[in-house]
Design a protein around this motif. Sequence first.
Motif, PDB file in Angstrom:
ATOM      1  N   MET A   1       0.847  -1.187   0.000  1.00  0.00           N
ATOM      2  CA  MET A   1       0.000   0.000   0.000  1.00  0.00           C
ATOM      3  C   MET A   1       0.884   1.239   0.000  1.00  0.00           C
ATOM      4  N   ASN A   2       0.566   2.179  -0.884  1.00  0.00           N
ATOM      5  CA  ASN A   2       1.388   3.379  -0.999  1.00  0.00           C
ATOM      6  C   ASN A   2       0.727   4.540  -0.245  1.00  0.00           C
ATOM      7  N   PRO A   3       1.344   5.013   0.843  1.00  0.00           N
ATOM      8  CA  PRO A   3       0.744   6.103   1.631  1.00  0.00           C
ATOM      9  C   PRO A   3       0.648   7.425   0.875  1.00  0.00           C
ATOM     10  N   LEU A   4       1.343   7.550  -0.255  1.00  0.00           N
ATOM     11  CA  LEU A   4       1.242   8.768  -1.070  1.00  0.00           C
ATOM     12  C   LEU A   4      -0.220   9.081  -1.384  1.00  0.00           C
ATOM     13  N   TYR A   5      -1.012   8.056  -1.695  1.00  0.00           N
ATOM     14  CA  TYR A   5      -2.406   8.275  -2.120  1.00  0.00           C
ATOM     15  C   TYR A   5      -3.285   8.768  -0.981  1.00  0.00           C
ATOM     16  N   HIS A   6      -2.843   8.554   0.265  1.00  0.00           N
ATOM     17  CA  HIS A   6      -3.632   8.996   1.420  1.00  0.00           C
ATOM     18  C   HIS A   6      -3.584  10.512   1.584  1.00  0.00           C
ATOM     19  N   ARG A   7      -2.645  11.169   0.897  1.00  0.00           N
ATOM     20  CA  ARG A   7      -2.520  12.628   0.995  1.00  0.00           C
ATOM     21  C   ARG A   7      -3.269  13.350  -0.133  1.00  0.00           C
ATOM     22  N   THR A   8      -3.996  12.611  -0.936  1.00  0.00           N
ATOM     23  CA  THR A   8      -4.722  13.191  -2.067  1.00  0.00           C
ATOM     24  C   THR A   8      -5.739  14.224  -1.587  1.00  0.00           C
ATOM     25  N   ILE A  42     -12.568   5.706  -5.175  1.00  0.00           N
ATOM     26  CA  ILE A  42     -11.563   6.754  -4.969  1.00  0.00           C
ATOM     27  C   ILE A  42     -11.336   6.976  -3.479  1.00  0.00           C
ATOM     28  N   ASN A  43     -12.423   7.012  -2.700  1.00  0.00           N
ATOM     29  CA  ASN A  43     -12.287   7.185  -1.250  1.00  0.00           C
ATOM     30  C   ASN A  43     -11.512   6.032  -0.614  1.00  0.00           C
ATOM     31  N   ALA A  44     -11.790   4.804  -1.041  1.00  0.00           N
ATOM     32  CA  ALA A  44     -11.086   3.639  -0.480  1.00  0.00           C
ATOM     33  C   ALA A  44      -9.610   3.660  -0.864  1.00  0.00           C
ATOM     34  N   ILE A  45      -9.314   3.973  -2.125  1.00  0.00           N
ATOM     35  CA  ILE A  45      -7.930   3.995  -2.611  1.00  0.00           C
ATOM     36  C   ILE A  45      -7.113   5.073  -1.906  1.00  0.00           C
ATOM     37  N   SER A 173     -13.671  -4.141  -3.604  1.00  0.00           N
ATOM     38  CA  SER A 173     -14.769  -3.792  -2.698  1.00  0.00           C
ATOM     39  C   SER A 173     -14.321  -2.638  -1.823  1.00  0.00           C
ATOM     40  N   ALA A 174     -14.974  -1.503  -1.976  1.00  0.00           N
ATOM     41  CA  ALA A 174     -14.639  -0.335  -1.156  1.00  0.00           C
ATOM     42  C   ALA A 174     -14.993  -0.584   0.307  1.00  0.00           C
ATOM     43  N   THR A 175     -16.112  -1.257   0.560  1.00  0.00           N
ATOM     44  CA  THR A 175     -16.542  -1.458   1.945  1.00  0.00           C
ATOM     45  C   THR A 175     -15.632  -2.429   2.688  1.00  0.00           C
ATOM     46  N   GLN A 176     -15.114  -3.452   1.991  1.00  0.00           N
ATOM     47  CA  GLN A 176     -14.237  -4.431   2.649  1.00  0.00           C
ATOM     48  C   GLN A 176     -12.757  -4.170   2.391  1.00  0.00           C
ATOM     49  N   LYS A 177     -12.452  -3.072   1.704  1.00  0.00           N
ATOM     50  CA  LYS A 177     -11.060  -2.701   1.385  1.00  0.00           C
ATOM     51  C   LYS A 177     -10.352  -3.804   0.592  1.00  0.00           C
ATOM     52  N   LEU A 178     -11.096  -4.485  -0.266  1.00  0.00           N
ATOM     53  CA  LEU A 178     -10.558  -5.563  -1.092  1.00  0.00           C
ATOM     54  C   LEU A 178      -9.993  -4.984  -2.391  1.00  0.00           C
ATOM     55  N   GLY A 179      -8.763  -5.315  -2.703  1.00  0.00           N
ATOM     56  CA  GLY A 179      -8.171  -4.917  -3.974  1.00  0.00           C
ATOM     57  C   GLY A 179      -7.447  -3.589  -3.968  1.00  0.00           C
ATOM     58  N   ILE A 180      -7.304  -2.970  -2.807  1.00  0.00           N
ATOM     59  CA  ILE A 180      -6.659  -1.656  -2.753  1.00  0.00           C
ATOM     60  C   ILE A 180      -5.173  -1.752  -3.096  1.00  0.00           C
ATOM     61  N   ASP A 181      -4.483  -2.768  -2.585  1.00  0.00           N
ATOM     62  CA  ASP A 181      -3.054  -2.930  -2.903  1.00  0.00           C
ATOM     63  C   ASP A 181      -2.839  -3.078  -4.410  1.00  0.00           C
ATOM     64  N   SER A 182      -3.688  -3.866  -5.069  1.00  0.00           N
ATOM     65  CA  SER A 182      -3.562  -4.057  -6.521  1.00  0.00           C
ATOM     66  C   SER A 182      -3.837  -2.759  -7.275  1.00  0.00           C
ATOM     67  N   ALA A 183      -4.835  -1.999  -6.807  1.00  0.00           N
ATOM     68  CA  ALA A 183      -5.128  -0.704  -7.437  1.00  0.00           C
ATOM     69  C   ALA A 183      -3.955   0.259  -7.242  1.00  0.00           C
ATOM     70  N   HIS A 184      -3.348   0.264  -6.049  1.00  0.00           N
ATOM     71  CA  HIS A 184      -2.170   1.103  -5.801  1.00  0.00           C
ATOM     72  C   HIS A 184      -1.020   0.702  -6.721  1.00  0.00           C
ATOM     73  N   ALA A 185      -0.834  -0.602  -6.918  1.00  0.00           N
ATOM     74  CA  ALA A 185       0.255  -1.072  -7.787  1.00  0.00           C
ATOM     75  C   ALA A 185       0.052  -0.578  -9.218  1.00  0.00           C
ATOM     76  N   MET A 186      -1.202  -0.590  -9.695  1.00  0.00           N
ATOM     77  CA  MET A 186      -1.481  -0.089 -11.044  1.00  0.00           C
ATOM     78  C   MET A 186      -1.250   1.414 -11.117  1.00  0.00           C
ATOM     79  N   LEU A 187      -1.681   2.147 -10.096  1.00  0.00           N
ATOM     80  CA  LEU A 187      -1.419   3.595 -10.052  1.00  0.00           C
ATOM     81  C   LEU A 187       0.078   3.875 -10.051  1.00  0.00           C
ATOM     82  N   ASP A 188       0.829   3.123  -9.241  1.00  0.00           N
ATOM     83  CA  ASP A 188       2.288   3.304  -9.200  1.00  0.00           C
ATOM     84  C   ASP A 188       2.884   3.155 -10.600  1.00  0.00           C
TER      85      ASP A 188
END
Length: 194
Positions: A1-8, A42-45, A173-188
């Motif tokens: 998980m990339n904390p950079l996205y938490h500062r969006t 977007i909120n979950a990511i 899944s935004a509610t279960q935080k499923l797939g966030i690491d994979s989405a971050h990897a694609m954003l990276d």
Amino acid sequence: MNPLYHRTQFLLSTLEFARDVPDTGFEVAFVGRSNVGKSSAINAITNQKALARASKTPGRTQQLVFFQVDAQRRLVDLPGYGFAKASGQAQERWRKALEDYFQHRKCLKGVFLLMDIRHPLTAIDRLMIEWCHRLQRPLHVLLTKADKLNYGPAKNTLLKVQQSLGLSCQLFSATQKLGIDSAHAMLDRWFEIE
């Protein structure tokens, strides 16, 4: 998980993006039918509760909404297609803005196409995929609301969509935080972050 996205942070909402947001750096767009969960994704990511406004009323995003990740990187929430209760004139303005954005935006590095896992590959989703291919815009599919299905059916749907499209896809899944690491990897990858 990339904390950079938490500062969006929210930057602005506009249909006049060519005037309002310089075509520099890197942008990644989120597109999909209304009510598919773009704002929630977007909120979950970004690990924020209300960065992007989620609504129970489909079609609330009526402009391109830009979020600043850092000085060079932005996320863009595009108007949802399919449900909007707006005048024909308003819908034509959105269509023209989206067309201009996809065709001319040089800093657009990738597109997250969101599809509800219970209703994937609608005719309009397929049109969006063809359009992105024609314009050579890299696509990654998020099958949202994966928590609404048991794991077996969700995995089967993922495999069918991957086979049908030949694109990179994932469960989300935004509610279960499923797939966030994979989405971050694609954003990276699209943002060229080492």
